[in-house]
Design an enzyme around this catalytic site. Sequence first.
Site, mmCIF file in Angstrom:
data_model
loop_
_atom_site.group_PDB
_atom_site.id
_atom_site.type_symbol
_atom_site.label_atom_id
_atom_site.label_comp_id
_atom_site.label_asym_id
_atom_site.label_seq_id
_atom_site.Cartn_x
_atom_site.Cartn_y
_atom_site.Cartn_z
ATOM 1 N N ASP A 169 34.679 40.065 38.793
ATOM 2 C CA ASP A 169 35.668 40.632 39.721
ATOM 3 C C ASP A 169 37.004 40.731 38.975
ATOM 4 O O ASP A 169 37.142 40.243 37.850
ATOM 5 C CB ASP A 169 35.752 39.648 40.901
ATOM 6 C CG ASP A 169 36.605 40.125 42.047
ATOM 7 O OD1 ASP A 169 36.862 41.336 42.135
ATOM 8 O OD2 ASP A 169 37.001 39.278 42.870
ATOM 9 N N GLU A 225 40.173 44.904 36.495
ATOM 10 C CA GLU A 225 40.922 46.170 36.255
ATOM 11 C C GLU A 225 41.827 46.083 35.035
ATOM 12 O O GLU A 225 41.978 47.106 34.371
ATOM 13 C CB GLU A 225 41.739 46.527 37.505
ATOM 14 C CG GLU A 225 40.883 46.810 38.725
ATOM 15 C CD GLU A 225 40.275 45.559 39.362
ATOM 16 O OE1 GLU A 225 40.830 44.467 39.138
ATOM 17 O OE2 GLU A 225 39.247 45.663 40.044
ATOM 18 N N ASP A 282 37.714 45.686 48.400
ATOM 19 C CA ASP A 282 38.151 45.026 49.637
ATOM 20 C C ASP A 282 38.371 46.015 50.779
ATOM 21 O O ASP A 282 39.501 46.406 51.087
ATOM 22 C CB ASP A 282 39.436 44.238 49.355
ATOM 23 C CG ASP A 282 39.189 43.167 48.304
ATOM 24 O OD1 ASP A 282 38.013 42.888 48.001
ATOM 25 O OD2 ASP A 282 40.176 42.610 47.796
HETATM 26 C C1 NOJ Z 1 38.656 40.118 45.275
HETATM 27 C C2 NOJ Z 1 37.313 40.693 45.568
HETATM 28 O O1 NOJ Z 1 37.408 42.052 45.815
HETATM 29 C C3 NOJ Z 1 36.695 39.961 46.736
HETATM 30 O O2 NOJ Z 1 35.429 40.485 46.999
HETATM 31 C C4 NOJ Z 1 36.616 38.487 46.425
HETATM 32 O O3 NOJ Z 1 36.089 37.794 47.538
HETATM 33 C C5 NOJ Z 1 37.992 37.951 46.088
HETATM 34 N N1 NOJ Z 1 38.537 38.699 45.008
HETATM 35 C C6 NOJ Z 1 37.966 36.459 45.723
HETATM 36 O O4 NOJ Z 1 37.253 36.258 44.578
#
Ligand code: NOJ
Length: 991
Positions: A564, A567, A644
């Site tokens: 994650d 970017e 998200d």
């Molecule tokens: C951002 C991610 O997009 C999300 O899915 C994740 O739960 C959080 N980071 C925490 O790691």
Amino acid sequence: MRGNTMCRSRGFSSRWTHLVLVLSALCCLLTPTLSVKHENFKTCAQSGFCKRNRDYADHASSLSSSWDSPYKLDSSSIKFSNGVLSGTLLKTIDTTIAETVRLPLIITFLESGTARITIDEERRQKGEIELRHDSKARKERYNEAEKWAIVGGMQLSSGAAVSRDAEAGSTKVVYGPGSTFEAVIHHAPFGVDFKRGGETQIKFNEKGYMNVEHWRPKIEKPVEGKKEGEDGISEEVAKETGEDESTWWEESFGGNTDSKPRGPESVGIDVTFPGYEHVYGIAEHTGPLSLKQTRGGEGNFNEPYRLYNSDVFEYELDSPMTLYGSIPFMQAHKKDSTVGILWLNAAETWIDIVKAKISANPLSLGIGGHTDTQTHWFSESGLIDVFVFLGPSPKDVVRSYSELTGYTQLPQQFAIGYHQCRWNYVTDEDVRDVDRKFDKHSIPYDVIWLDIEYTEGKKYFTWDPLTFPDPLGMQKQLDAHDRKLVAIIDPHIKNEGGYGVVDELKSKDLAVHNKDDTIYEGWCWPGSSYWIDCFSPSARKWWAGLFQYAKFPSSAPNLFIWNDMNEPSVFNGPETTMPKDNLHHGHWEHRDVHNINGMTLINATYEALLSRNKAEEKSLRRPFVLTRSFYSGSQRLGAMWTGDNQASWDHLAASVGMILSMGISGFPFAGADVGGFFGNPSKELLTRWYQAGAFYPFFRGHAHIDTRRREPYLAGAPSTEIITQALRLRYSLLPAWYTAFHQASTSGTPIVQPNYYVHPGDEKGFAIDDQLYLGNTGLLAKPVTSEGAESVDIYLADAETYYDYFDFTTYQGPGTKTVAAPLEKIPILMQGGHIIPRRERPRRSSGLMKFDPFTLVVVLGNSGDAEGELYLDDGESFEYEAGAYIHRKFAYSGTTLTLSSEDLSIEGKKTKQYLQTMMDVRVEKIIIIGAPESWKTKSEVGVSEEGANKSTPVKKAALSWHAASGGKAAWAVVRNPAVAIGKGWKVDFAS
Ligand code: NOJ
């Protein structure tokens, strides 16, 4: 209303995490409506090079035919050999003294029919420029995007032939399949027209927007009140360029100043698709599949589409704003013709789209006119490097693109089952409990996920000893039902003394650097952090070491990885990412490589899992990695999800188009958080989301830390039951999904496909992005995405007969049909003419279905025939590469009344051994939809199977026929024909 940033709960120190969580939970209750903070991200007007390129285009347009593009191809420089044309473009920068800048041009013609235009800057190639601020950055334009993105299809064309038309001032190259493609290169001004079958399909620099901001020294202008020569101001006389220089040498945004040691260096060009009204691609954005215009006007965007991988908090829908990943690949489509381009540049990129109505002639009053889609691409730095695909079908374009950037990884079977995630499962006992409850409620799932809280203080490769005291026991319990664990590992490494991983990162000098070449420090989940630089081969090697079982304590073979924040997301960085003047391995500026950065991390993790698995005794298993950030080529390495999203109906609706867009962009292993990440979905929304999720290639429920628990068994009646049915449907169709993944992994075909892709001749369906076809199964699903819906309208593009998946209600295409969709029903139709493989025995996980029997659903089309495919292998290893797989074609002929299974496989070293393991796996049922009335009195069929010595003894199997009634088609069932799935066989309905 604006969302409150606290809602994201970015805990900087574990001490405060609890308090922050409580506060943020409270504030989330008070401020349920979320929206992006626009002020954190640049608009085009706030981005120096975006504004300059748009202004340049406006200037060229305003002068119209009197605009003289300053780029000319020096005719005497043109050379052609072995499919490669080279020459020098001259950019005139001062007409009075005919001063020019030399830009080497290469046009490559590939055996596959793809062409490539590359434009560089000679002075920078030779390193003959000076950098400002004692910068350590490279002098060349970034030329390594190819190294990361391109993996095949680069064989040069042997048949391409060149000819010169001195009078017209152009050079022509004929190439491609049957020499049907042509590139006409205009010398002055420079431009290239690509033709197929004599018709122009793509034009470069038709509008004259080409712009290569060449290197120049900064000429300091005397500041008022100061004498020349004082305070470092040069004594050179200021030169009036007439251009807006305000963003050439430095640029500030949100409190951060970008030092730009090479000054202005953007590249841009216009690309026109004459006669094409629809363009698709350039993922990732939230707008419609068929891209909108970006230069204003009703219903259009005012901003160009932006590609600058970013952690866009609470992203908005129907927007050209950038998101987490970039695929600079665009397709243009018109009736029965598709073409495309790949803009291979890793720097920040913007794309303007204008659909210009062109009338046939001034007297035609608009009759007989057409639409040209005019696009304008510009990137902050790097090369102009564009691949050109001439189709003619969407399949051809996606195949050609995938041939270059790689096909989607064939995942392990478990990866296409259901994934249960949330931020966070808080203890290992919590995980075990969820696992038990799925079983208790007979709900299938394959993978449970751990978000960042499993670590000790956000230190990756550790487990919190208080909450996860027994990770191995937890993984063992999962393994008992062939289930897996996915744990998150992000690229930011906590800056804390005594943490072995960070100590090594620093001592080995493997992190991203500041502009002064010292280690870069920023903020993310752990607080102060460093970022691994996966552009560095040594860093990747080190990363691989961290995943070895000995190094990652208590990790078991059923543990896989989620990358994650790649970017990369930097909470205190400009636009929530890294400063552009940071330096990577090889001293490339972050500016040059930003959009590729995320891909380098999953590339390293993929390699790490491979090398971890190599250490195991059993055959090498395929890695699984989920990534949030991506670029062209990431499809080779894992799955992506759309980040998200929110628990709202419009986010559910948007997910369908976004996933379709990923599919046609060559990265089909895509999904969205089921249930929505932020907020709490209503029961109805959650139920509908699971039904939609059952048609996402990557199917994972996930939720923010502040949300209520929402595992399917908690939903209560009737939702738990309905969600369970949706999950079982997904599991029963896994053979069809796996076959679609196989097709994607060998030909680039999207796993879920939009209407235009399946029906490229049906103009009415070109903008449809709310219904999807599953591979080439003929299954057409239309997820319900609005509250309280009782029915949906499904668009049928062709004159086929379609049947309701569950009760065989018949719909005759073409046209829009209303299909009942009460809460318990997913609207799915089966297009006549297909055979769909299924496995119908409910199991706890996909691994437990490995030797289950098959059901074949034969959906008779108007012609009375049907066809389908099944691909099958061990679902975990790479042995399929040595022939350990089954690939069958099923065909039903309405003329001979036989259903047969033919072999599509190519025998390899491991074929026999694999077939042996599958010998007892049989077809247990054949369902024929649209079965003829003449079968009314039939009670059995003849079945013959190829024997050991190819003999075909005939046996009988029972058939029952059910009459059509109340709009539902007649159908028949053959029970237990008991033919082996891996063998050739025939079922004879005439006997
Ligand atoms: C951002 C991610 O997009 C999300 O899915 C994740 O739960 C959080 N980071 C925490 O790691």
